[in-house]
Scaffold this motif. Structure first.
Motif, PDB file in Angstrom:
ATOM      1  N   PHE A  69     -56.613  33.230  49.848  1.00 22.53           N
ATOM      2  CA  PHE A  69     -56.091  31.875  49.925  1.00 22.53           C
ATOM      3  C   PHE A  69     -57.035  30.950  50.683  1.00 22.53           C
ATOM      4  CE2 PHE A  69     -52.385  34.283  48.797  1.00 22.53           C
ATOM      5  CZ  PHE A  69     -51.679  33.433  47.972  1.00 22.53           C
ATOM      6  N   GLY A  70     -58.195  31.455  51.088  1.00 19.45           N
ATOM      7  CA  GLY A  70     -59.153  30.661  51.839  1.00 19.45           C
ATOM      8  C   GLY A  70     -59.636  29.431  51.103  1.00 19.45           C
ATOM      9  N   GLY A  71     -59.659  29.477  49.796  1.00 23.36           N
ATOM     10  CA  GLY A  71     -60.077  28.330  49.002  1.00 23.36           C
ATOM     11  C   GLY A  71     -58.952  27.363  48.699  1.00 23.36           C
ATOM     12  N   ARG A  72     -57.712  27.795  48.939  1.00 24.94           N
ATOM     13  CA  ARG A  72     -56.548  26.964  48.626  1.00 24.94           C
ATOM     14  C   ARG A  72     -55.885  26.370  49.854  1.00 24.94           C
ATOM     15  NH1 ARG A  72     -53.168  30.833  44.656  1.00 24.94           N
ATOM     16  NH2 ARG A  72     -54.736  32.423  45.002  1.00 24.94           N
ATOM     17  N   GLU A  76     -56.108  25.502  59.275  1.00 22.66           N
ATOM     18  CA  GLU A  76     -54.869  25.213  60.005  1.00 22.66           C
ATOM     19  C   GLU A  76     -53.659  25.771  59.257  1.00 22.66           C
ATOM     20  OE1 GLU A  76     -52.246  21.383  61.504  1.00 22.66           O
ATOM     21  OE2 GLU A  76     -54.383  21.111  61.151  1.00 22.66           O
ATOM     22  N   GLN A  77     -53.636  25.629  57.949  1.00 20.88           N
ATOM     23  CA  GLN A  77     -52.531  26.165  57.154  1.00 20.88           C
ATOM     24  C   GLN A  77     -52.497  27.699  57.232  1.00 20.88           C
ATOM     25  OE1 GLN A  77     -53.687  24.142  53.520  1.00 20.88           O
ATOM     26  NE2 GLN A  77     -51.741  23.012  53.526  1.00 20.88           N
ATOM     27  N   ILE A  78     -53.660  28.316  57.187  1.00 23.18           N
ATOM     28  CA  ILE A  78     -53.727  29.779  57.305  1.00 23.18           C
ATOM     29  C   ILE A  78     -53.221  30.220  58.669  1.00 23.18           C
ATOM     30  CG2 ILE A  78     -55.328  31.744  57.441  1.00 23.18           C
ATOM     31  CD1 ILE A  78     -56.913  30.342  55.155  1.00 23.18           C
ATOM     32  N   GLU A  79     -53.597  29.497  59.704  1.00 19.50           N
ATOM     33  CA  GLU A  79     -53.099  29.789  61.054  1.00 19.50           C
ATOM     34  C   GLU A  79     -51.581  29.675  61.097  1.00 19.50           C
ATOM     35  OE1 GLU A  79     -53.647  30.182  65.430  1.00 19.50           O
ATOM     36  OE2 GLU A  79     -55.299  29.963  64.042  1.00 19.50           O
ATOM     37  N   ASP A  80     -51.042  28.622  60.490  1.00 17.74           N
ATOM     38  CA  ASP A  80     -49.594  28.413  60.487  1.00 17.74           C
ATOM     39  C   ASP A  80     -48.858  29.532  59.754  1.00 17.74           C
ATOM     40  OD1 ASP A  80     -50.051  26.051  61.853  1.00 17.74           O
ATOM     41  OD2 ASP A  80     -49.576  24.741  60.163  1.00 17.74           O
TER      42      ASP A  80
END
Length: 93
Positions: A69-72, A76-80
């Protein structure tokens, strides 16, 4: 108090992101592809995924059947979403 407002906002955003991107395979902390590799505390510990860094890495890079999901999602969203997953695992989903 349950946490700082910033932390609460991150968890709320994490839950929204989880529901939009992860719940199809991981509803309720389960795993529809690999049933033993759930997001529940015991499984995360068993597979050395029970840390924020490990979960963020998995979300960003993917592994096996799980897409990256790193490209999507932004960092900050990944952290959340990782914070949400870790919090939910500690609370028993």
């Amino acid at each position: 108090m349950a946490g700082s407002p910033a932390q609460a906002a991150n968890l709320v955003n994490g839950e929204k992101l989880f529901n939009a991107n992860c719940a199809a395979c991981h509803m309720g902390g389960n795993n529809v592809i690999l049933a033993n590799k759930t997001l529940k505390k015991e499984a995360l510990e068993k597979y050395e995924m029970a840390s924020l860094d490990a979960i963020k890495h998995q979300v960003a890079k993917g592994k096996n059947a799980m897409p990256a999901f790193g490209g999507r999602l932004s960092a900050e969203q990944i952290e959340d979403v990782a914070t949400y997953v870790l919090e939910q695992s500690q609370q028993g989903w």
